[in-house]
Design an enzyme around this catalytic site. Structure first.
Site, short mmCIF file in Angstrom:
data_model
loop_
_atom_site.label_atom_id
_atom_site.label_comp_id
_atom_site.label_asym_id
_atom_site.label_seq_id
_atom_site.Cartn_x
_atom_site.Cartn_y
_atom_site.Cartn_z
N ASP A 199 0.85 -1.19 0.00
CA ASP A 199 0.00 0.00 0.00
C ASP A 199 0.89 1.24 0.00
O ASP A 199 1.84 1.32 0.78
CB ASP A 199 -0.88 -0.03 1.27
CG ASP A 199 -1.99 0.99 1.24
OD1 ASP A 199 -2.05 1.79 0.28
OD2 ASP A 199 -2.82 0.98 2.17
N HIS A 201 -0.63 4.43 0.09
CA HIS A 201 -1.40 5.54 0.68
C HIS A 201 -1.37 6.78 -0.21
O HIS A 201 -1.46 7.89 0.30
CB HIS A 201 -0.87 5.90 2.08
CG HIS A 201 -1.45 5.06 3.18
ND1 HIS A 201 -1.37 5.40 4.51
CD2 HIS A 201 -2.13 3.89 3.17
CE1 HIS A 201 -1.95 4.49 5.27
NE2 HIS A 201 -2.41 3.55 4.46
N GLU A 225 -0.76 -0.64 -4.32
CA GLU A 225 -2.02 0.06 -4.10
C GLU A 225 -1.83 1.57 -3.96
O GLU A 225 -0.90 2.00 -3.28
CB GLU A 225 -2.63 -0.52 -2.82
CG GLU A 225 -3.79 0.23 -2.26
CD GLU A 225 -4.34 -0.47 -1.01
OE1 GLU A 225 -4.22 -1.71 -0.90
OE2 GLU A 225 -4.88 0.22 -0.15
N GLU A 251 -10.11 2.93 -2.73
CA GLU A 251 -10.70 2.97 -1.38
C GLU A 251 -11.25 4.34 -1.04
O GLU A 251 -12.10 4.47 -0.18
CB GLU A 251 -9.67 2.52 -0.33
CG GLU A 251 -8.53 3.49 -0.13
CD GLU A 251 -7.48 2.95 0.84
OE1 GLU A 251 -7.02 1.82 0.65
OE2 GLU A 251 -7.13 3.67 1.79
N ASP A 274 -14.84 0.61 -0.69
CA ASP A 274 -15.12 0.36 0.72
C ASP A 274 -16.64 0.37 0.86
O ASP A 274 -17.28 1.38 0.56
CB ASP A 274 -14.46 1.45 1.58
CG ASP A 274 -14.56 1.13 3.06
OD1 ASP A 274 -15.68 0.78 3.51
OD2 ASP A 274 -13.54 1.21 3.76
N HIS A 301 -11.78 -2.67 0.41
CA HIS A 301 -11.07 -2.06 1.53
C HIS A 301 -11.92 -2.23 2.78
O HIS A 301 -13.13 -2.08 2.74
CB HIS A 301 -10.91 -0.56 1.20
CG HIS A 301 -10.28 0.28 2.25
ND1 HIS A 301 -10.98 1.22 2.97
CD2 HIS A 301 -8.99 0.36 2.67
CE1 HIS A 301 -10.15 1.85 3.79
NE2 HIS A 301 -8.94 1.34 3.64
MG LIG Z 1 -4.97 1.60 1.23
#
Ligand SMILES: [Mg+2]
Length: 392
Positions: A199, A201, A225, A251, A274, A301
Site C-alpha cells: 500500500d 497511501h 495500491e 478505497e 469500501d 477495503h
Molecule cells: Mg490503502
C-alpha cells in the site's frame, strides 16, 4: 411496515471511532444494523445520518433502491465521502432488515453464493501498531516481519504492508533502497507463495511511483495500491500503463460515477471499494459489475468495525469478480465483544452463515463501555524533513 427511527451508536476503538447505524421499524423487535465509520470524520458522519433520516422516516424499509435514490438524488448537492458513508451505513441496515423479513442471509438476496468461502488478508498496520509502523518506516524490519509470520501462522495466505515513509514530490535512491530492503526481508521470511500487497497511501507522484513498482517487481507483489494520490485518474493511468506489477486503487472513491472514470481510462487492474463509503452493498455490486466488463477484480477495503466485516462477507460471497477481502486484526482486543455475530473463519477464509440478515447485532450495552473519544490523528505526523505537509 415503516421506518420509525434512524440512529447512530459510536464506539471508540482507539485509532478509529466505529459509527454503527441502526434503522428501526414499527414492527416489534425488527431493526437493522449497518456501519458508516469514516476516519477522523465521526461527528460529520453521525450528523449526516441525522440529516438523511427525515428523507426516509415513514418509508417501507424493503424499498432499498428507492430509498437510496431519495437519499442520493434528492440531496441535490451530491454527497461526498461523508454523506456517502452515512448512506452506506443506512443502506446496509436496510438489507439487514430485508434479510430478517425474508428469513434469508443477505448474500442470498444479492444473487446467492458464487463461492464457498471468502479469502482474507490483513494490513500489518498503517498506524494501529506503533512498533510495526516504525518497522515499516525506519530502523530494521523485524517487527513487521514478526507480525507477518504471526498472521500467516494463523492461516492467512496474504498480507498488506506499507514500505515507505510519507514522501515528497520526487525522492532519491534512499527511498527505493529503504523499500527494497523491507520487501526483500518479508519475501525471504514468508517464502515464495504468500501474497504481499504493498500500500502506498497515495504518497508518491508518478515518476517515483513507477520506479517504486519497478524496484518491487522482482519480489512479485500481489499488487501495488494507490501508488499516486486518488484525485487525478490520468496520473494513476500513466503509472498503470507502464507498471510491471498490478495496480489497485479505489478505497477513497464513492459511487459508480467516480469508479466509472477509473474504468474508462483503464487506470487500474483491481478496484478496492469500501462498502462503508462507496454507497453500500447494492452500489458496490453495481461498481463490481461495471468492473467486470473491463476484466477488473474487486478487493474491498475494510479496516473498520465488526458490522463492516459482516457486510463485506455478504458482498464477497455473491460477487463473481471478488478477489480478496481486507480484515482487521490489529485494532482493539475487545473488537468482537460489542456485537453478537455469526461470522466464522477457518485457515484465512470467512465461511458463509445462514443467519437471516447480515448476521450481526450490536450489543448496545457493551458499546456504551467505549463511548466516542477524539482519535489520535496519525496523519498529522506526515512531514517532510523541512516541515512541509505530506500525504500520510
Ligand atoms: Mg490503502
Amino acid at each position: 411496515m415503516k421506518i420509525t427511527q434512524v440512529k447512530t451508536v459510536v464506539v471508540n476503538a482507539r485509532m478509529r471511532n466505529w459509527v454503527f447505524v441502526k434503522v428501526e421499524t414499527d414492527q416489534d423487535g425488527l431493526w437493522g444494523w449497518g456501519e458508516a465509520s469514516l476516519e477522523w470524520k465521526t461527528r460529520s458522519v453521525a450528523g449526516a445520518v441525522e440529516d438523511l433520516a427525515p428523507m426516509i422516516l415513514g418509508e417501507d424499509p424493503a424499498r432499498i433502491e428507492h430509498l437510496y435514490q431519495k437519499m442520493y438524488r434528492q440531496s441535490f448537492f451530491r454527497p461526498g465521502v461523508i454523506g456517502m458513508s452515512a448512506i452506506s451505513g443506512i443502506e446496509q441496515a436496510l438489507w439487514d432488515i430485508l434479510g430478517k423479513i425474508t428469513g434469508m442471509p443477505v448474500y442470498r438476496l444479492l444473487g446467492g453464493a458464487v463461492r464457498d468461502r471468502v479469502r482474507m488478508y490483513t494490513h500489518l498496520g498503517g498506524g494501529e501498531m506503533k512498533a510495526v509502523y516504525e518497522s515499516q518506516h525506519s530502523g530494521d524490519a523485524s517487527a513487521m516481519v514478526d507480525l507477518a509470520l504471526e498472521v500467516t501462522a494463523r492461516g492467512y495466505t496474504a498480507v498488506k504492508v506499507l514500505l515507505t515513509p510519507p514522501t515528497e514530490s520526487l525522492n532519491g535512491a534512499a527511498l527505493y533502497r529503504h523499500a527494497e530492503s523491507r520487501m526483500e526481508a518479508l519475501r525471504r521470511a514468508l517464502g515464495a507463495d504468500i501474497d504481499i500487497m504493498v500500500d502506498c497511501h497515495g504518497r508518491h507522484f508518478p515518476a517515483n511511483a513507477l520506479e517504486f513498482c519497478r524496484v518491487l517487481a522482482p519480489y512479485r507483489p500481489f499488487f501495488v495500491e494507490e501508488p499516486v494520490p486518488p484525485e487525478n485518474v490520468d496520473a494513476m493511468a500513466e503509472v498503470k500503463r507502464s507498471s510491471p506489477v498490478p495496480i489497485a486503487t479505489g478505497e477513497r472513491l464513492v459511487t459508480r460515477f467516480e469508479f466509472r472514470t477509473l474504468f474508462e481510462k483503464q487506470a487500474c487492474h483491481i478496484i478496492q471499494p469500501d462498502l462503508c463509503h462507496c454507497g453500500g452493498l447494492w452500489e458496490a455490486k453495481k461498481i463490481a459489475a461495471a468492473a467486470e466488463t473491463y476484466y477488473v477484480g474487486v478487493a474491498p477495503h475494510n479496516p473498520l468495525g465488526p458490522v463492516a466485516n459482516a457486510a463485506a462477507l455478504h458482498f464477497a460471497l455473491s460477487t463473481p469478480n471478488f478477489l480478496i477481502q481486507e480484515d482487521m486484526l490489529t485494532d482493539v482486543p475487545w473488537r468482537w465483544d460489542v456485537v453478537r455475530h455469526s461470522l466464522t473463519s477457518k485457515d484465512g477464509y470467512w465461511l458463509p452463515s445462514d443467519v437471516p440478515g447480515l448476521g450481526v447485532e450490536v450489543d448496545e450495552d457493551a458499546a456504551r463501555l467505549h463511548p466516542f473519544e477524539q482519535e489520535v490523528i496519525q496523519s498529522l505526523a506526515a512531514r517532510a524533513a523541512d516541515g512541509a505537509v505530506l500525504d500520510w
